[in-house]
Design a protein around this motif. Structure first.
Motif, PDB file in Angstrom:
ATOM      1  N   GLU A 136       0.586  -1.156   0.075  1.00  0.00           N
ATOM      2  CA  GLU A 136      -0.081  -0.265  -0.745  1.00  0.00           C
ATOM      3  C   GLU A 136       1.177   1.507  -0.363  1.00  0.00           C
ATOM      4  O   GLU A 136       0.340   2.429  -0.115  1.00  0.00           O
ATOM      5  N   ALA A 139       1.909   1.985  -4.013  1.00  0.00           N
ATOM      6  CA  ALA A 139       0.840   2.064  -4.437  1.00  0.00           C
ATOM      7  C   ALA A 139       0.480   3.486  -5.400  1.00  0.00           C
ATOM      8  O   ALA A 139       1.004   3.477  -6.450  1.00  0.00           O
ATOM      9  N   PRO A 140       0.959   4.335  -4.337  1.00  0.00           N
ATOM     10  CA  PRO A 140       1.067   5.885  -5.042  1.00  0.00           C
ATOM     11  C   PRO A 140       2.660   5.936  -6.034  1.00  0.00           C
ATOM     12  O   PRO A 140       2.417   6.416  -6.982  1.00  0.00           O
ATOM     13  N   ARG A 143       2.351   4.907  -9.134  1.00  0.00           N
ATOM     14  CA  ARG A 143       1.084   5.385 -10.037  1.00  0.00           C
ATOM     15  C   ARG A 143       1.788   6.261 -10.174  1.00  0.00           C
ATOM     16  O   ARG A 143       0.939   7.312 -11.113  1.00  0.00           O
ATOM     17  N   GLU A 145       2.433   8.639  -8.275  1.00  0.00           N
ATOM     18  CA  GLU A 145       2.088   9.614  -7.500  1.00  0.00           C
ATOM     19  C   GLU A 145       3.268  10.523  -6.262  1.00  0.00           C
ATOM     20  O   GLU A 145       3.287   9.339  -5.992  1.00  0.00           O
ATOM     21  N   VAL A 147       4.868  11.458  -3.540  1.00  0.00           N
ATOM     22  CA  VAL A 147       4.480  10.955  -1.427  1.00  0.00           C
ATOM     23  C   VAL A 147       5.178  11.423  -0.461  1.00  0.00           C
ATOM     24  O   VAL A 147       6.700  12.361  -1.041  1.00  0.00           O
TER      25      VAL A 147
END
Ligand SMILES: Nc1nc2c([nH]c(=O)n2[C@H]2C[C@H](O)[C@@H](COP(=O)(O)OP(=O)(O)OP(=O)(O)O)O2)c(=O)[nH]1
Length: 147
Positions: A136, A139-140, A143, A145, A147
């Motif tokens: 988890e 995951a970003p 993608r 993204e 963080v």
């Protein structure tokens, strides 16, 4: 275990391990543990045990050189997350770093196989139990993204 003074003590000796999430183009590098090792057949992040006298970053740069044949600037290793879990007769503390730049093309020098996994592939691969919460966190990043 709780001593008479109320201090919580861990009976198992600690096993300190460093590993890298090497990320490129929405994929992360994982390797399959070879037969004859603990957790054989499972897919893990490259890395290994910290040896006495090593910093975690120096240990991880050494392991990535030994296991993959890549050269890593320890300053490029960015702390990402960690796991803390019992593992056989030890207590594993696994420090996961993020890595976006290295020199060389990773090759499987110790592992049975390497894979560049996107998030869907990562979720399908059998991994050691301590690694499962890492998905988890990744995951970003996979993608794209920040963080
Ligand atoms: N490298 C790595 N080890 C992991 C992960 N998850 C996990 O539970 N482990 C466990 C498996 C092993 O018990 C331990 C790492 O020990 P290892 O035997 O692979 O380390 P090493 O490369 O220093 O091996 P060696 O020189 O002692 O043979 O951490 C992971 O994602 N990456």
């Amino acid at each position: 275990m709780i001593s008479e003074s109320g201090v919580v003590r861990e009976a198992r000796p600690m096993l300190l391990v460093v590993a890298a999430a090497m990320i490129k183009g929405g994929r992360v590098l994982v390797q399959q543990r070879p037969e004859g090792t603990a957790l054989a057949g499972l897919w893990e992040f490259p890395g290994g045990k910290i040896e006495p006298g090593e910093t975690p970053e120096a240990a991880l740069a050494r392991e990535l050189d030994e296991e993959l044949g890549v050269t890593v600037d320890p300053a490029a290793l960015v702390p990402l997350t960690f796991a803390s879990a019992p593992l056989a007769d030890r207590h594993l503390v696994l420090l996961l770093y993020r890595l976006d730049r290295w020199e060389g093309v990773p090759e499987a020098r110790h592992a049975s196989a390497l894979a560049w996994a996107d998030m869907a592939a990562l979720r399908r691969l059998p991994m050691p139990p301590a690694d499962l919460p890492f998905l988890e966190v990744l995951a970003p990043l996979l993608r794209g993204e920040a963080v």
